[in-house]
Design a protein around this motif. Structure first.
Motif, PDB file in Angstrom:
ATOM      1  N   GLY A  88       0.907  -1.228   0.009  1.00  0.00           N
ATOM      2  CA  GLY A  88      -0.029   0.054   0.008  1.00  0.00           C
ATOM      3  C   GLY A  88       0.756   1.280  -0.111  1.00  0.00           C
ATOM      4  O   GLY A  88       0.685   2.402  -0.728  1.00  0.00           O
ATOM      5  N   VAL A  89       1.762   1.356   0.869  1.00  0.00           N
ATOM      6  CA  VAL A  89       2.561   2.397   0.978  1.00  0.00           C
ATOM      7  C   VAL A  89       3.387   2.833  -0.255  1.00  0.00           C
ATOM      8  O   VAL A  89       3.695   3.903  -0.735  1.00  0.00           O
ATOM      9  N   LEU A  90       3.904   1.670  -1.185  1.00  0.00           N
ATOM     10  CA  LEU A  90       4.570   1.834  -2.322  1.00  0.00           C
ATOM     11  C   LEU A  90       3.606   2.237  -3.293  1.00  0.00           C
ATOM     12  O   LEU A  90       4.040   3.008  -4.146  1.00  0.00           O
ATOM     13  N   VAL A  91       2.622   1.791  -3.623  1.00  0.00           N
ATOM     14  CA  VAL A  91       1.535   1.857  -4.588  1.00  0.00           C
ATOM     15  C   VAL A  91       1.050   3.350  -4.375  1.00  0.00           C
ATOM     16  O   VAL A  91       0.958   4.392  -5.292  1.00  0.00           O
ATOM     17  N   VAL A  92       0.486   3.723  -3.242  1.00  0.00           N
ATOM     18  CA  VAL A  92      -0.031   4.859  -3.039  1.00  0.00           C
ATOM     19  C   VAL A  92       0.944   5.951  -2.842  1.00  0.00           C
ATOM     20  O   VAL A  92       0.708   7.052  -3.242  1.00  0.00           O
ATOM     21  N   GLY A  93       2.134   5.706  -2.399  1.00  0.00           N
ATOM     22  CA  GLY A  93       3.209   6.698  -2.580  1.00  0.00           C
ATOM     23  C   GLY A  93       3.489   6.982  -3.979  1.00  0.00           C
ATOM     24  O   GLY A  93       3.709   8.294  -4.194  1.00  0.00           O
ATOM     25  N   THR A  94       3.623   6.104  -4.850  1.00  0.00           N
ATOM     26  CA  THR A  94       3.979   6.211  -6.183  1.00  0.00           C
ATOM     27  C   THR A  94       2.912   7.014  -6.805  1.00  0.00           C
ATOM     28  O   THR A  94       2.890   8.266  -7.660  1.00  0.00           O
ATOM     29  N   LEU A  95       1.553   6.725  -6.568  1.00  0.00           N
ATOM     30  CA  LEU A  95       0.458   7.383  -7.325  1.00  0.00           C
ATOM     31  C   LEU A  95       0.302   8.553  -6.783  1.00  0.00           C
ATOM     32  O   LEU A  95      -0.183   9.370  -7.667  1.00  0.00           O
ATOM     33  N   SER A  96       0.427   9.094  -5.429  1.00  0.00           N
ATOM     34  CA  SER A  96       0.185  10.298  -5.129  1.00  0.00           C
ATOM     35  C   SER A  96       1.266  11.160  -5.647  1.00  0.00           C
ATOM     36  O   SER A  96       0.972  12.452  -5.764  1.00  0.00           O
ATOM     37  N   ILE A  97       2.431  10.855  -6.046  1.00  0.00           N
ATOM     38  CA  ILE A  97       3.400  11.651  -6.508  1.00  0.00           C
ATOM     39  C   ILE A  97       3.053  11.894  -8.239  1.00  0.00           C
ATOM     40  O   ILE A  97       3.113  12.840  -8.921  1.00  0.00           O
ATOM     41  N   ALA A  98       2.758  10.720  -8.903  1.00  0.00           N
ATOM     42  CA  ALA A  98       2.437  10.658 -10.286  1.00  0.00           C
ATOM     43  C   ALA A  98       1.147  11.433 -10.591  1.00  0.00           C
ATOM     44  O   ALA A  98       0.948  12.023 -11.636  1.00  0.00           O
ATOM     45  N   ASP A  99      -0.020  11.334  -9.861  1.00  0.00           N
ATOM     46  CA  ASP A  99      -1.237  11.636 -10.141  1.00  0.00           C
ATOM     47  C   ASP A  99      -1.742  12.443  -8.865  1.00  0.00           C
ATOM     48  O   ASP A  99      -2.785  12.225  -8.174  1.00  0.00           O
ATOM     49  N   LYS A 100      -1.350  13.707  -8.923  1.00  0.00           N
ATOM     50  CA  LYS A 100      -2.094  14.731  -7.717  1.00  0.00           C
ATOM     51  C   LYS A 100      -3.239  14.934  -7.979  1.00  0.00           C
ATOM     52  O   LYS A 100      -3.862  15.471  -6.929  1.00  0.00           O
ATOM     53  N   VAL A 101      -3.917  14.976  -8.763  1.00  0.00           N
ATOM     54  CA  VAL A 101      -5.022  15.140  -9.143  1.00  0.00           C
ATOM     55  C   VAL A 101      -6.057  14.183  -8.336  1.00  0.00           C
ATOM     56  O   VAL A 101      -7.237  14.663  -7.619  1.00  0.00           O
ATOM     57  N   ALA A 102      -5.768  12.989  -8.209  1.00  0.00           N
ATOM     58  CA  ALA A 102      -6.253  11.890  -7.799  1.00  0.00           C
ATOM     59  C   ALA A 102      -6.139  11.871  -6.069  1.00  0.00           C
ATOM     60  O   ALA A 102      -7.010  11.626  -5.506  1.00  0.00           O
ATOM     61  N   PHE A 103      -5.124  12.649  -5.553  1.00  0.00           N
ATOM     62  CA  PHE A 103      -4.862  12.773  -4.237  1.00  0.00           C
ATOM     63  C   PHE A 103      -4.586  14.357  -3.894  1.00  0.00           C
ATOM     64  O   PHE A 103      -3.809  14.794  -3.544  1.00  0.00           O
ATOM     65  N   PRO A 104      -5.852  14.883  -3.897  1.00  0.00           N
ATOM     66  CA  PRO A 104      -5.878  16.221  -3.654  1.00  0.00           C
ATOM     67  C   PRO A 104      -5.833  16.682  -2.014  1.00  0.00           C
ATOM     68  O   PRO A 104      -5.097  17.816  -1.829  1.00  0.00           O
ATOM     69  N   ASP A 105      -5.705  15.308  -1.119  1.00  0.00           N
ATOM     70  CA  ASP A 105      -5.507  15.528   0.261  1.00  0.00           C
ATOM     71  C   ASP A 105      -4.627  14.475   0.563  1.00  0.00           C
ATOM     72  O   ASP A 105      -4.726  13.222  -0.255  1.00  0.00           O
ATOM     73  N   ASP A 106      -3.731  14.436   1.650  1.00  0.00           N
ATOM     74  CA  ASP A 106      -2.764  13.305   1.934  1.00  0.00           C
ATOM     75  C   ASP A 106      -3.601  12.284   2.657  1.00  0.00           C
ATOM     76  O   ASP A 106      -4.369  12.467   3.333  1.00  0.00           O
ATOM     77  N   THR A 107      -2.972  10.984   2.299  1.00  0.00           N
ATOM     78  CA  THR A 107      -3.093  10.067   3.117  1.00  0.00           C
ATOM     79  C   THR A 107      -2.076   9.765   4.169  1.00  0.00           C
ATOM     80  O   THR A 107      -0.809  10.274   4.109  1.00  0.00           O
ATOM     81  N   VAL A 108      -2.080   8.561   4.884  1.00  0.00           N
ATOM     82  CA  VAL A 108      -0.844   8.447   5.679  1.00  0.00           C
ATOM     83  C   VAL A 108       0.301   7.915   4.812  1.00  0.00           C
ATOM     84  O   VAL A 108       1.441   7.942   5.034  1.00  0.00           O
ATOM     85  N   TRP A 109      -0.166   7.289   3.758  1.00  0.00           N
ATOM     86  CA  TRP A 109       0.812   6.752   2.776  1.00  0.00           C
ATOM     87  C   TRP A 109       1.433   7.565   1.606  1.00  0.00           C
ATOM     88  O   TRP A 109       2.148   7.198   0.656  1.00  0.00           O
ATOM     89  N   SER A 110       0.839   8.767   1.405  1.00  0.00           N
ATOM     90  CA  SER A 110       0.733   9.674   0.452  1.00  0.00           C
ATOM     91  C   SER A 110       2.671   9.913   0.547  1.00  0.00           C
ATOM     92  O   SER A 110       2.899  10.299   1.413  1.00  0.00           O
ATOM     93  N   ARG A 111       2.966  10.220  -0.921  1.00  0.00           N
ATOM     94  CA  ARG A 111       4.421  10.367  -0.956  1.00  0.00           C
ATOM     95  C   ARG A 111       5.354   9.564  -0.057  1.00  0.00           C
ATOM     96  O   ARG A 111       6.035  10.217   0.618  1.00  0.00           O
ATOM     97  N   TYR A 112       4.871   8.360   0.181  1.00  0.00           N
ATOM     98  CA  TYR A 112       5.739   7.501   0.892  1.00  0.00           C
ATOM     99  C   TYR A 112       5.688   7.681   2.418  1.00  0.00           C
ATOM    100  O   TYR A 112       6.469   7.475   3.315  1.00  0.00           O
TER     101      TYR A 112
END
Length: 144
Positions: A88-112
């Protein structure tokens, strides 16, 4: 049984295991509480991020329970939880960097886990190592 031989199931809750229990318990509480507040007050702003934070809280709780319970069942729960957490932290971390529109607010795992000092990235590695390191060996089982 000699004093240097540990009972088979006691190892997960001793030493570093207690620190892991504290950290996982803290993350379970904080991620779950944060997600509950976000979902109940601002869900429409970033539903994916808030649901992922809730999922992280559940996974941290499961890892905490697995580490606390110990034994074969607890080890399995902790192993599965830590593995899902790492993925989860690897996938969400990568997606939160690659697709900032999908993650307008942080999660625990955002940006690793950068908002949490990268502890969410490091924690599953330590948890998985600890589960493996404290695994009962065949030699210990045969000596008992």
């Amino acid at each position: 049984m000699s004093t240097s031989t540990r009972p088979r199931d006691a190892a997960l809750g001793t030493g570093l295991g207690r620190v892991l229990l504290l950290v996982y318990g803290t993350f379970a509480l904080s991620a779950s509480a944060r997600a509950l507040v976000q979902i109940s007050t601002r869900f429409s702003e970033a539903p994916l991020a808030y649901l992922l934070s809730a999922l992280a809280g559940v996974i941290y709780l499961a890892a905490t329970v697995g580490l606390a319970v110990g034994g074969p069942r607890g080890r399995l729960i902790a192993l599965v939880s830590c593995s899902i957490e790492l993925l989860g932290v690897l996938v969400v971390g990568t997606l939160s960097i690659a697709d900032k529109v999908a993650f307008p607010d942080d999660t625990v795992w955002s940006r690793y886990g950068s908002g949490y000092g990268y502890v969410p990235l490091i924690l599953p590695f330590i948890g998985l190592w600890w589960i493996r390191y404290q695994r009962p060996s065949r030699n210990r089982d045969q000596q008992a």
